[in-house]
Design an enzyme around this catalytic site. Sequence first.
Site, PDB file in Angstrom:
ATOM      1  N   THR A  96       0.993  -1.156   0.104  1.00 19.80           N
ATOM      2  CA  THR A  96       0.093   0.021  -0.120  1.00 19.80           C
ATOM      3  C   THR A  96       0.962   1.157   0.027  1.00 19.80           C
ATOM      4  O   THR A  96       1.623   1.395   0.834  1.00 19.80           O
ATOM      5  CB  THR A  96      -0.841  -0.037   1.244  1.00 19.80           C
ATOM      6  OG1 THR A  96      -1.726  -1.161   1.330  1.00 19.80           O
ATOM      7  CG2 THR A  96      -1.772   1.142   1.237  1.00 19.80           C
ATOM      8  N   LYS A 171      -7.808   1.622  -2.885  1.00 16.34           N
ATOM      9  CA  LYS A 171      -7.306   1.350  -1.545  1.00 16.34           C
ATOM     10  C   LYS A 171      -7.583   2.543  -0.653  1.00 16.34           C
ATOM     11  O   LYS A 171      -8.422   2.488   0.387  1.00 16.34           O
ATOM     12  CB  LYS A 171      -5.947   0.691  -1.577  1.00 16.34           C
ATOM     13  CG  LYS A 171      -5.516   0.569  -0.371  1.00 16.34           C
ATOM     14  CD  LYS A 171      -5.654  -0.915   0.420  1.00 16.34           C
ATOM     15  CE  LYS A 171      -5.225  -1.083   1.764  1.00 16.34           C
ATOM     16  NZ  LYS A 171      -5.238  -2.060   2.543  1.00 16.34           N
TER      17      LYS A 171
END
Length: 295
Positions: A96, A171
Amino acid sequence: MAVIGFIGLGNMGGPMAANLLKAGHQVNGFDLSPEALDLARQAGIEARDDLNATVTNVDVVITMLPAGKHVKAVYCGENGLIATVGKNTLLIDCSTIDVETAREVAAQAEQAGLSMLDAPVSGGVGGAEAGTLTFMVGGSDAAFEQAQPYLAQMGKNIIHAGGAGNGQAAKICNNMILGVSMIAVSEAFVLAEKLGLDKQKLYDISSTASGQCWALTSYCPVPGPLPASPANRDYQAGFTVAMMLKDLRLAQQAANASGATTPLGQEAMNLYTQFDEAGKSQLDFSAIVKHIRKD
Ligand code: NAD
């Protein structure tokens, strides 16, 4: 069977690499941490001493690293992945990271004639171990098709979100919804306490009314109504305050860079920062109810 180079064998990468191995691939692994390498060896992964030995003659490289600066360090520069791998190697970054870095690194890969995807995950360590992660994927249609069989061996839901960086965009947008809605649900329970409204009653009503949301019905921040939620085990994580704060910061970074107005996202980041600075970074993120209650 494919030969896969896996870089970053930590809490998430370790079990993800192990699932690829179980699916019958040869997996070469590399990590800067000797402990992570030892654990990988025990799981049957070919742990290598350096990055280049891990990614030479492989079909796919998967990375699972802490943040954008680590991804840049591994992919770019003279000895980076992009300069090292063969022309037909598919690159998949599952970390991420910020959208900007994801797009910058993908553009460098493309310039070198390589296909690269950003494919961050949700589902946590449990999902990584069980092979039930959700992948949010950014990149070309062709690269997505090529990656799908590998991602399917580590996850259950695999969604193509668009071009480079859109996996990261999905995300952080999703986790901004989650951070804000967890605070909203927590505020409602704290207000109910002050008003003498029983928490089970609020749960029963809101879970079937317009206040229903995942933070309430799958991850209720107060103990009692939902026995499986972390609130029932002293807010043992789960998904930590530190991880939620990381994603809220990435969302604000992206909002500032793109000119989007996200006042609740900003306030959620402020509240999680205060809670983190009060020494609560390793608690589950639903413990934010304690900060709101001023426990
Ligand atoms: P982690 O810290 O356990 O693992 C990261 C690994 O990368 C470490 O073992 C570290 O030594 C290694 N590393 C760092 N720099 C390196 C380099 N230059 N070369 C090789 N290895 C290097 O972190 P994690 O929990 O596995 O998370 C990895 C990523 O997944 C993060 O971006 C995180 O935000 C994301 N993520 C984590 C979770 C979770 O529940 N843990 C859930 C969803 C997404």
